[in-house]
Design a protein around this motif. Structure first.
Motif, PDB file in Angstrom:
ATOM      1  N   UNK A  59       3.525   3.700 -10.690  1.00 14.06           N
ATOM      2  CA  UNK A  59       3.175   3.802  -9.188  1.00 14.06           C
ATOM      3  C   UNK A  59       4.235   3.092  -8.280  1.00 14.06           C
ATOM      4  N   UNK A  60       4.357   3.431  -7.029  1.00 16.65           N
ATOM      5  CA  UNK A  60       5.390   2.511  -6.277  1.00 16.65           C
ATOM      6  C   UNK A  60       4.910   0.855  -6.389  1.00 16.65           C
ATOM      7  N   UNK A  61       5.535   0.241  -5.758  1.00 20.58           N
ATOM      8  CA  UNK A  61       5.398  -1.308  -5.760  1.00 20.58           C
ATOM      9  C   UNK A  61       4.183  -1.591  -5.096  1.00 20.58           C
ATOM     10  N   UNK A  62       4.107  -0.878  -3.784  1.00 23.06           N
ATOM     11  CA  UNK A  62       2.821  -0.892  -3.283  1.00 23.06           C
ATOM     12  C   UNK A  62       2.315   0.367  -2.306  1.00 23.06           C
ATOM     13  N   UNK A  63       1.195   0.777  -2.420  1.00 25.22           N
ATOM     14  CA  UNK A  63       0.923   2.325  -1.920  1.00 25.22           C
ATOM     15  C   UNK A  63      -0.656   2.319  -1.594  1.00 25.22           C
ATOM     16  N   UNK A  64      -0.951   3.253  -0.744  1.00 20.49           N
ATOM     17  CA  UNK A  64      -2.366   3.653  -0.719  1.00 20.49           C
ATOM     18  C   UNK A  64      -2.502   5.088  -0.654  1.00 20.49           C
ATOM     19  N   UNK A 151      -3.326   5.214   8.354  1.00 20.40           N
ATOM     20  CA  UNK A 151      -4.088   5.396   7.339  1.00 20.40           C
ATOM     21  C   UNK A 151      -4.101   4.483   6.405  1.00 20.40           C
ATOM     22  N   UNK A 152      -5.235   4.359   5.890  1.00 20.71           N
ATOM     23  CA  UNK A 152      -5.614   3.223   4.737  1.00 20.71           C
ATOM     24  C   UNK A 152      -6.893   2.913   4.629  1.00 20.71           C
ATOM     25  N   UNK A 153      -6.922   1.629   4.097  1.00 21.14           N
ATOM     26  CA  UNK A 153      -8.350   1.085   3.650  1.00 21.14           C
ATOM     27  C   UNK A 153      -8.295  -0.455   4.445  1.00 21.14           C
ATOM     28  N   UNK A 154      -9.359  -0.667   5.332  1.00 18.87           N
ATOM     29  CA  UNK A 154      -9.606  -2.084   6.039  1.00 18.87           C
ATOM     30  C   UNK A 154     -10.827  -2.455   5.785  1.00 18.87           C
ATOM     31  N   UNK A 155     -10.989  -3.900   6.182  1.00 14.63           N
ATOM     32  CA  UNK A 155     -11.958  -4.548   5.857  1.00 14.63           C
ATOM     33  C   UNK A 155     -11.954  -5.808   6.722  1.00 14.63           C
ATOM     34  N   UNK A 156     -13.184  -6.302   7.361  1.00 14.20           N
ATOM     35  CA  UNK A 156     -13.393  -7.225   8.194  1.00 14.20           C
ATOM     36  C   UNK A 156     -14.865  -7.846   7.862  1.00 14.20           C
TER      37      UNK A 156
END
Length: 214
Positions: A59-64, A151-156
Motif C-alpha cells: 500500500x502507499x504510505x497513506x491512502x483512502x 473524497x474520503x472518510x470523515x468523523x465528528x
C-alpha cells in the motif's frame, strides 16, 4: 573309343562342390555383418520449470479507498483508510446500518475486525482494493478505488454522539449518526467546507486516517 562318362561325372561333382563352397562363404559373410547399433536416446531433461509467485503490492504510505456495495435494502458505502501498517474501514447505508473496523495493512493485504463479528479481508493490486466484507451473518464482495480529497472518510464527535460520513469521488455523501443510546439515524448534512451541525452544535468533521483508533 574314349569313355567320357566317369570324367563328366567327376567334373559335375567338382562344379557342385564349388557352388556349395561359394554359398557357404556368402552366408558366413552375412552372419559376420554386425547388427546396427541402437539409436542413442537422449537423457530426460531434469530441469524443473517453476512459476514465480508475484511479489505482493505494498500500500502507499497513506491512502483512502471508497466503493459501493449493492445490498437488498439499497447500497452500502465503504471507505478504507490506510496509513503505514494500519487500516481503518467504515461501512454504512446512510440510514441505520454502520460498522467501524480496524486492523493490519501488511504486504498489500487487509485483515480488519469490528464489533459483532464484523470483518473485512482485502487485497491491493496496486490500484484497487478487492475483498469481502462481513457484517454479522451477511457478506458481500467489494471493489474500492482510490479516493482523492475531498473524497474520503470523515468523523465528528459531540459528547457521546458520533457522526460519520463517507464522501465518494463524485461528491456523494453518505453517513450515519449514532446517539449516546446506541441508536442510529441518517447523519446531518456535511457541507462542502467540512462543517455539520451535530447534536445542535456546529462542528468541523475530521478526516480519518488508517492510524486513528476508535
Amino acid at each position: 573309343m574314349v569313355r567320357r562318362g566317369p570324367l563328366i561325372t567327376l567334373a559335375a561333382v567338382v562344379v557342385l562342390a564349388a557352388v556349395l563352397l561359394a554359398v557357404n562363404v556368402s552366408k558366413e559373410d552375412d552372419d559376420a555383418t554386425p547388427a546396427p547399433a541402437p539409436a542413442a536416446t537422449a537423457a530426460p531433461d531434469s530441469t524443473t520449470t517453476t512459476t514465480a509467485t508475484p511479489a505482493a503490492v505494498e500500500f502507499p504510505a497513506q491512502a483512502t479507498y471508497v466503493g459501493r456495495i449493492p445490498v437488498a435494502t439499497g447500497t452500502l458505502t465503504l471507505a478504507i483508510a490506510v496509513e503505514g501498517g494500519d487500516a481503518v474501514a467504515y461501512a454504512c447505508d446512510g440510514s441505520a446500518i454502520e460498522s467501524w473496523l480496524a486492523g493490519d495493512a501488511d504486504a498489500g493485504r487487509l485483515d480488519l475486525e469490528g464489533r459483532e463479528g464484523a470483518r473485512l479481508d482485502g487485497d491491493f493490486d496496486g490500484e484497487t482494493v478487492r475483498g469481502t466484507l462481513w457484517l454479522g451473518d451477511r457478506s458481500w464482495t467489494f471493489d474500492a478505488a482510490p479516493a482523492e480529497p475531498p473524497a474520503g472518510l470523515y468523523l465528528a464527535n459531540v459528547g457521546d454522539v458520533r457522526a460519520s460520513w463517507i464522501v465518494t469521488q463524485d461528491g456523494t455523501v453518505t453517513g450515519v449518526l449514532r446517539g449516546g443510546d446506541g441508536g442510529t439515524t441518517p447523519a446531518p448534512a456535511l457541507a462542502p467546507d467540512g462543517t455539520a451541525v451535530v447534536d445542535g452544535e456546529t462542528v468541523t468533521a475530521d478526516p480519518v486516517s488508517g492510524s486513528d483508533t476508535f
